[in-house]
Design a protein around this motif. Structure first.
Motif, PDB file in Angstrom:
ATOM      1  N   GLU A 253       0.830  -1.172   0.091  1.00 24.07           N
ATOM      2  CA  GLU A 253       0.060   0.012  -0.139  1.00 24.07           C
ATOM      3  C   GLU A 253       1.021   1.290  -0.040  1.00 24.07           C
ATOM      4  O   GLU A 253       1.860   1.336   0.765  1.00 24.07           O
ATOM      5  N   VAL A 254       0.860   1.951  -0.883  1.00 20.37           N
ATOM      6  CA  VAL A 254       1.300   3.501  -0.897  1.00 20.37           C
ATOM      7  C   VAL A 254       0.381   4.426  -0.892  1.00 20.37           C
ATOM      8  O   VAL A 254      -0.821   4.466  -1.405  1.00 20.37           O
ATOM      9  N   PRO A 255       0.885   5.892  -0.591  1.00 20.97           N
ATOM     10  CA  PRO A 255      -0.156   6.747  -0.406  1.00 20.97           C
ATOM     11  C   PRO A 255      -0.799   7.265  -2.056  1.00 20.97           C
ATOM     12  O   PRO A 255      -0.148   7.072  -3.023  1.00 20.97           O
ATOM     13  N   ASP A 256      -1.911   7.671  -1.980  1.00 16.02           N
ATOM     14  CA  ASP A 256      -2.651   7.873  -3.005  1.00 16.02           C
ATOM     15  C   ASP A 256      -3.428   9.238  -2.786  1.00 16.02           C
ATOM     16  O   ASP A 256      -4.698   9.273  -2.841  1.00 16.02           O
ATOM     17  N   HIS A 257      -2.724  10.316  -2.532  1.00 16.46           N
ATOM     18  CA  HIS A 257      -3.411  11.559  -2.441  1.00 16.46           C
ATOM     19  C   HIS A 257      -4.023  12.180  -3.566  1.00 16.46           C
ATOM     20  O   HIS A 257      -5.022  12.840  -3.504  1.00 16.46           O
ATOM     21  N   ALA A 258      -3.418  11.724  -4.941  1.00 13.51           N
ATOM     22  CA  ALA A 258      -3.940  12.299  -6.042  1.00 13.51           C
ATOM     23  C   ALA A 258      -5.602  11.859  -6.292  1.00 13.51           C
ATOM     24  O   ALA A 258      -6.320  12.974  -6.520  1.00 13.51           O
ATOM     25  N   THR A 259      -5.946  10.778  -5.920  1.00 11.67           N
ATOM     26  CA  THR A 259      -7.370  10.352  -5.924  1.00 11.67           C
ATOM     27  C   THR A 259      -8.322  11.105  -5.087  1.00 11.67           C
ATOM     28  O   THR A 259      -9.292  11.620  -5.453  1.00 11.67           O
ATOM     29  N   ARG A 260      -8.039  11.126  -3.746  1.00 16.35           N
ATOM     30  CA  ARG A 260      -8.587  11.926  -2.941  1.00 16.35           C
ATOM     31  C   ARG A 260      -8.838  13.451  -3.019  1.00 16.35           C
ATOM     32  O   ARG A 260      -9.932  13.853  -3.044  1.00 16.35           O
ATOM     33  N   HIS A 261      -7.688  14.050  -3.703  1.00 17.43           N
ATOM     34  CA  HIS A 261      -7.549  15.322  -3.828  1.00 17.43           C
ATOM     35  C   HIS A 261      -8.667  15.556  -5.022  1.00 17.43           C
ATOM     36  O   HIS A 261      -9.447  16.717  -5.022  1.00 17.43           O
ATOM     37  N   LYS A 262      -8.818  14.736  -6.075  1.00 17.14           N
ATOM     38  CA  LYS A 262      -9.639  14.884  -7.155  1.00 17.14           C
ATOM     39  C   LYS A 262     -11.314  15.135  -6.515  1.00 17.14           C
ATOM     40  O   LYS A 262     -11.886  15.930  -6.806  1.00 17.14           O
ATOM     41  N   PHE A 263     -11.531  14.234  -5.668  1.00 18.04           N
ATOM     42  CA  PHE A 263     -13.023  14.145  -5.071  1.00 18.04           C
ATOM     43  C   PHE A 263     -13.009  15.345  -4.236  1.00 18.04           C
ATOM     44  O   PHE A 263     -14.049  16.067  -4.260  1.00 18.04           O
ATOM     45  N   LEU A 264     -12.271  15.865  -3.519  1.00 21.11           N
ATOM     46  CA  LEU A 264     -12.301  17.202  -2.696  1.00 21.11           C
ATOM     47  C   LEU A 264     -12.241  18.199  -3.526  1.00 21.11           C
ATOM     48  O   LEU A 264     -13.115  19.267  -3.438  1.00 21.11           O
ATOM     49  N   ASP A 265     -11.600  18.308  -4.685  1.00 23.20           N
ATOM     50  CA  ASP A 265     -11.534  19.545  -5.642  1.00 23.20           C
ATOM     51  C   ASP A 265     -12.770  19.645  -6.325  1.00 23.20           C
ATOM     52  O   ASP A 265     -13.290  20.740  -6.224  1.00 23.20           O
ATOM     53  N   THR A 266     -13.443  18.513  -6.825  1.00 27.06           N
ATOM     54  CA  THR A 266     -14.930  18.709  -7.225  1.00 27.06           C
ATOM     55  C   THR A 266     -15.733  19.036  -6.369  1.00 27.06           C
ATOM     56  O   THR A 266     -16.409  19.927  -6.529  1.00 27.06           O
ATOM     57  N   ALA A 267     -15.885  18.645  -5.056  1.00 25.55           N
ATOM     58  CA  ALA A 267     -16.928  19.028  -4.109  1.00 25.55           C
ATOM     59  C   ALA A 267     -16.730  20.438  -3.669  1.00 25.55           C
ATOM     60  O   ALA A 267     -17.671  21.255  -3.625  1.00 25.55           O
ATOM     61  N   LEU A 268     -15.347  21.037  -3.673  1.00 21.44           N
ATOM     62  CA  LEU A 268     -15.073  22.542  -3.376  1.00 21.44           C
ATOM     63  C   LEU A 268     -15.699  23.296  -4.522  1.00 21.44           C
ATOM     64  O   LEU A 268     -15.942  24.525  -4.062  1.00 21.44           O
TER      65      LEU A 268
END
Length: 147
Positions: free
Chosen positions: A94-109
């Motif tokens: 398992e490695v960090p995947d901040h890009a995927t989470r950022h996409k969801f957060l960016d869309t919501a914002l």
């Protein structure tokens, strides 16, 4: 709020925040869909935002993004003893995947219009505007006409 507004909201979430496309897909006329702010600035839209994308949920997603992971192949090819490890014996990590989470957060914002207005500084290189002399803006990353 109308069923058409609800459909447009749902479709805009599904398509990543393209409200104009969501409006067209929900039955709004092409002319109305060209001005999505007619929908996004309505009281009904604000209610939908708070109902489906409350601020506490955005904060939760943001917090989870700090620990987001994805599965990846391990890059281990040798044992400690120097023995070659066969590809089928290599594990997944398992490695960090901040890009995927950022996409969801960016869309919501974006949907909630939570980003502040862009600010950039303008400096005039040359004569003061209106003096009859030509000048140009420097230090600006956008087209900034001299008026």
């Amino acid at each position: 709020m109308t069923e058409k507004q609800k459909r447009a909201f749902k479709k805009s979430v599904e398509n990543g925040g393209n409200v104009s496309k969501a409006m067209r897909d929900s039955g709004y006329s092409p002319a109305t869909a060209k001005t999505p702010q007619k929908l996004t600035e309505s009281n009904a839209w604000e209610k939908l935002m708070e109902e489906y994308l409350p601020d506490d949920l955005l904060m939760k997603v943001h917090s989870e993004g700090l620990q987001a992971t994805r599965t990846s192949n391990a890059a281990i090819l040798l044992t400690k003893e120097g023995q070659l490890i066969k590809a089928e014996e290599q594990g997944l990590i398992e490695v960090p995947d901040h890009a995927t989470r950022h996409k969801f957060l960016d869309t919501a914002l974006k949907l909630k219009d939570k980003y502040p207005a862009e600010k950039h500084k303008h400096q005039v290189d040359g004569a003061v505007a209106g003096s009859g002399n030509q000048g140009r803006f420097v230090g600006c990353d956008r087209f900034c006409p001299v008026v």
